[in-house]
Motif scaffolding. Structure first.
Motif: not given
Length: 92
Positions: A2, A4, A15
């Protein structure tokens, strides 16, 4: 994995599994924006700066070496900045 955080100069990913990344090494990261942004996928050339291993998540930060030219990337960064800022409550 992901995304961020993303800015013109850097990004951070997170992750749930260990990240196999070497420090001070260049990588290409493909970004797949949310459909609401209405912009296509793009790639960033980044260099790893730090890696953090927590109990249940792993994070890595990167310096952006090369980003896409044009308005799509800038609009996406602007969108992420707007989305991350809380709306100020002006009512008293």
């Amino acid at each position: 994995m992901v995304l961020k955080d993303l800015s013109i100069t850097g990004c951070r990913i997170q992750c749930a599994t260990p990240i196999a990344i070497q420090l001070h090494t260049q990588y290409k990261i493909q970004i797949i924006p949310e459909p609401v942004v209405k912009t296509g996928n793009f790639e960033l050339l980044v260099e790893s700066r730090w890696i953090h291993s927590g109990e249940d998540c792993y994070e890595a930060a990167f310096m952006v070496v090369e980003s896409p030219k044009g308005k799509q990337f800038e609009c996406y960064v602007d969108y992420l900045t707007w989305r991350s800022n809380p709306v100020l409550d002006m009512s008293i």
